[in-house]
Design an enzyme around this catalytic site. Structure first.
Site, mmCIF file in Angstrom:
data_model
loop_
_atom_site.group_PDB
_atom_site.id
_atom_site.type_symbol
_atom_site.label_atom_id
_atom_site.label_comp_id
_atom_site.label_asym_id
_atom_site.label_seq_id
_atom_site.Cartn_x
_atom_site.Cartn_y
_atom_site.Cartn_z
ATOM 1 N N ASN A 1 -4.633 6.408 -7.351
ATOM 2 C CA ASN A 1 -4.891 7.791 -7.134
ATOM 3 C C ASN A 1 -4.120 8.695 -7.874
ATOM 4 O O ASN A 1 -3.844 9.558 -6.950
ATOM 5 C CB ASN A 1 -5.725 7.878 -5.938
ATOM 6 C CG ASN A 1 -5.035 8.084 -4.785
ATOM 7 O OD1 ASN A 1 -3.577 7.371 -4.869
ATOM 8 N ND2 ASN A 1 -5.016 8.623 -3.724
ATOM 9 N N HIS B 1 -10.956 0.805 0.472
ATOM 10 C CA HIS B 1 -10.433 1.715 1.541
ATOM 11 C C HIS B 1 -12.178 2.031 2.144
ATOM 12 O O HIS B 1 -12.954 2.708 1.688
ATOM 13 C CB HIS B 1 -10.152 3.152 0.758
ATOM 14 C CG HIS B 1 -10.263 4.578 1.617
ATOM 15 N ND1 HIS B 1 -9.205 5.094 1.804
ATOM 16 C CD2 HIS B 1 -11.314 5.087 2.133
ATOM 17 C CE1 HIS B 1 -9.497 6.262 2.412
ATOM 18 N NE2 HIS B 1 -10.788 6.108 2.653
ATOM 19 N N ASP C 1 0.805 2.599 3.785
ATOM 20 C CA ASP C 1 0.091 3.809 3.148
ATOM 21 C C ASP C 1 0.871 5.050 3.099
ATOM 22 O O ASP C 1 0.394 5.957 3.324
ATOM 23 C CB ASP C 1 -1.170 4.000 4.017
ATOM 24 C CG ASP C 1 -2.330 4.699 3.351
ATOM 25 O OD1 ASP C 1 -2.090 5.088 2.267
ATOM 26 O OD2 ASP C 1 -3.221 5.227 3.988
ATOM 27 N N LEU D 1 2.746 6.480 -5.000
ATOM 28 C CA LEU D 1 4.061 7.083 -5.639
ATOM 29 C C LEU D 1 3.873 8.347 -6.271
ATOM 30 O O LEU D 1 4.882 8.826 -6.575
ATOM 31 C CB LEU D 1 4.527 5.905 -6.623
ATOM 32 C CG LEU D 1 5.273 4.644 -5.932
ATOM 33 C CD1 LEU D 1 5.649 3.624 -7.168
ATOM 34 C CD2 LEU D 1 6.239 5.065 -5.068
ATOM 35 N N ARG D 2 2.650 8.706 -6.212
ATOM 36 C CA ARG D 2 2.314 10.220 -6.808
ATOM 37 C C ARG D 2 2.749 10.176 -8.364
ATOM 38 O O ARG D 2 2.262 11.569 -8.912
ATOM 39 C CB ARG D 2 2.769 11.274 -5.951
ATOM 40 C CG ARG D 2 2.625 11.196 -4.608
ATOM 41 C CD ARG D 2 1.085 11.365 -4.184
ATOM 42 N NE ARG D 2 0.974 11.496 -2.756
ATOM 43 C CZ ARG D 2 -0.017 11.114 -2.188
ATOM 44 N NH1 ARG D 2 -1.029 10.702 -2.717
ATOM 45 N NH2 ARG D 2 -0.257 11.286 -0.783
ATOM 46 N N HIS E 1 0.733 -1.214 -0.033
ATOM 47 C CA HIS E 1 0.208 0.190 -0.028
ATOM 48 C C HIS E 1 0.956 1.227 0.041
ATOM 49 O O HIS E 1 1.343 1.737 1.074
ATOM 50 C CB HIS E 1 -0.831 0.090 1.354
ATOM 51 C CG HIS E 1 -2.035 1.022 1.073
ATOM 52 N ND1 HIS E 1 -3.240 0.779 1.531
ATOM 53 C CD2 HIS E 1 -2.068 2.203 0.674
ATOM 54 C CE1 HIS E 1 -4.063 1.680 1.481
ATOM 55 N NE2 HIS E 1 -3.251 2.772 0.790
ATOM 56 N N PHE F 1 -4.389 14.757 4.307
ATOM 57 C CA PHE F 1 -4.185 13.455 4.921
ATOM 58 C C PHE F 1 -3.014 12.794 4.526
ATOM 59 O O PHE F 1 -2.808 12.765 3.274
ATOM 60 C CB PHE F 1 -5.457 12.771 4.836
ATOM 61 C CG PHE F 1 -6.650 13.186 5.526
ATOM 62 C CD1 PHE F 1 -6.840 13.047 6.924
ATOM 63 C CD2 PHE F 1 -7.667 13.860 4.833
ATOM 64 C CE1 PHE F 1 -8.142 13.670 7.318
ATOM 65 C CE2 PHE F 1 -8.756 14.497 5.431
ATOM 66 C CZ PHE F 1 -9.033 14.325 6.723
ATOM 67 N N HIS G 1 -5.773 -0.550 5.425
ATOM 68 C CA HIS G 1 -5.523 0.282 6.672
ATOM 69 C C HIS G 1 -6.641 -0.061 7.876
ATOM 70 O O HIS G 1 -7.519 0.894 8.152
ATOM 71 C CB HIS G 1 -5.383 1.512 6.457
ATOM 72 C CG HIS G 1 -6.159 2.201 5.458
ATOM 73 N ND1 HIS G 1 -7.682 2.244 5.434
ATOM 74 C CD2 HIS G 1 -6.042 2.916 4.231
ATOM 75 C CE1 HIS G 1 -8.005 2.823 4.308
ATOM 76 N NE2 HIS G 1 -6.987 3.315 3.625
HETATM 77 ZN ZN LIG Z 1 -6.855 4.646 1.820
HETATM 78 ZN ZN LIG Z 2 -3.744 4.912 0.535
#
Ligand SMILES: [Zn+2]
Ligand SMILES: [Zn+2]
Length: 425
Positions: free
Chosen positions: A95, A180, A305, A64-65, A61, A323, A232
């Site tokens: 994402n 999630h 995460d 890497l953006r 999890h 976050f 998570h």
């Molecule tokens: Zn998440």
């Molecule tokens: Zn995440």
């Protein structure tokens, strides 16, 4: 490639459920021999006396953006942080911008990972177009391009119907759906809802926001026979629900992060935005339940995460900060300090949750036996070190663990026989 002899270490083999002293010889990127004493003329020698030699650690999890937010992290910088943290492989969440909702993005991430030549990257495909929760992606095409799992992580799948279909398709493809779990109608806060949020005057998100979503997804996993992986896990309720579902035979696995088994909502008390994560740091009883879940096998996997954010994004009012925290380079230290030294897990089980268990969830294999791909991690379980955010190689430094004294440090990360030294100066 030169032969590599890892000498005098303790091999930790979760598949066999044991740890034993042995040398390990690596030839041409594969394990060639695992024997008590190996002589290998001309081989490069890695002295592992007093150290643990484990199957390659996998963080399933990680954000890497790239593409889209390269000022926070790139595939190159993130995989650099991964090997420094002992991880031979990471699963990259979809994402990004654009989201990994089409094969080109999956292939782009894989190409960047190949160029970087550090940790392996297993891209996670988006479940829905733009991760907006409405229409499913072409999951088959994403799978073909290399997606190892599917998720809309960063946000929940709001519609039960969409999650049902996703689990059905994922079942046909033989891959897990990583959920999630968050009910957005309950989750309007910036931290955990409880005594501390009341004292600080910050808006809280109750544990129920997670519990409600976990319950729904477990019901849908049971209904469809699809494989659900709960990301998570942070609440006592979620641990209990997953435990009960497993007992009923539901195909569910779960992960917990080092920050959720280490910190409570009190870490927010100084308004440190690096302690602002989603799901939020919870109450004492939740942390205790997560540890129990790790100990009794309810929680299969430890994943970080890893969610990098630039300093200028985090150095704002608590309510406005994004976050997330960076976790790749502190995970092994926290696992060994909090869980192994803390008496929650034995070494073999701790290593399983960082290597063979995430491998199983992702449909990979990690073993230390002749013929296996030489993805290995060498860990010094006795090394004491202090987390220093200035020393992180991740592009972002948003860690709440700055100044923590930890015991347990990865010293070499071996990917396909190639050694990446992870040791700090
Ligand atoms: Zn998440
Ligand atoms: Zn995440």
């Amino acid at each position: 490639m030169m032969d590599l002899l890892i000498r005098g270490g303790t091999v930790v083999d979760p598949a066999a459920g044991r740890a034993y002293e042995s040398d390990v010889l690596i030839k041409d990127g594969r394990v060639a021999a695992v024997e008590k004493k190996i002589t290998a003329r001309g081989a490069r020698v890695l002295d592992a006396a007093g150290k643990l030699v484990t199957p390659g650690l996998i963080d399933m999890h990680v954000h890497l953006r790239e593409p889209g937010q390269e000022h926070k992290e790139t595939v190159a910088s993130g995989t650099c942080a991964a090997v420094r943290g002992g991880f031979t492989a990471v699963a990259a969440m979809p994402n990004t911008d654009p989201a990994a909702d089409r094969p080109e993005v999956i292939r782009y991430v894989l190409e960047r990972a190949r160029e970087a030549g550090r940790a392996r990257v297993y891209p996670v495909g988006a479940l829905t177009v733009g991760s907006r929760g409405k229409e499913l992606t072409e999951m088959g095409a994403l799978r073909e391009a290399g997606a190892a799992a599917f998720s809309d992580d960063g946000r929940p799948v709001a519609g039960a119907h969409v999650m049902r279909r996703a689990l059905e398709y994922a079942r046909m493809l033989g891959v897990p759906v990583i959920s999630h779990c968050e009910d957005l109608s309950l989750a309007a806060g910036v931290m955990h809802e409880g005594l501390v949020s009341t004292m600080l005057g910050l808006k809280g998100t109750p544990a129920a926001a997670e519990d409600v979503a976990v319950a729904r997804d477990l019901i849908l996993a049971e209904m469809t026979g699809g494989r659900l992986h709960v990301a998570h896990v942070s609440t006592a309720g979620a641990v209990r629900l997953v435990r009960e579902a497993k007992a009923r035979g539901v195909r569910v696995t779960a992960e917990a992060t080092p920050h959720h088994f280490t910190l409570t909502d009190r870490a927010v008390a100084g308004f440190d935005t690096n302690a602002k994560v989603n799901p939020p740091l919870r109450a004492d009883a939740d942390v205790a339940a997560v540890r129990e879940g790790l100990a009794d096998g309810t929680i299969d996997v430890i994943a970080t995460d890893h969610a990098p954010h630039a300093a200028h994004e985090k150095e704002v009012e608590f309510d406005l900060a994004p976050f997330g925290l960076v976790g790749l380079e502190t995970a092994v230290g926290l696992v060994f300090t909090e869980l192994v030294a803390g008496g929650v897990l034995d070494v073999v089980t701790a290593v399983a949750k960082l290597s063979t268990n995430p491998a199983r969830v992702l449909g990979l294999s990690r073993t230390i036996e002749p013929g296996a791909v030489a993805d290995l991690t060498v860990i010094d379980p006795e090394a004491v070190w202090t987390v220093n955010r200035a020393e992180l190689v991740s592009k972002s430094k948003n860690t709440p663990f700055h100044g923590f004294k930890l015991k347990g440090l990865p010293c070499a990360t071996i990917v396909g026989g190639e050694v990446h030294l992870a040791a700090r100066s």
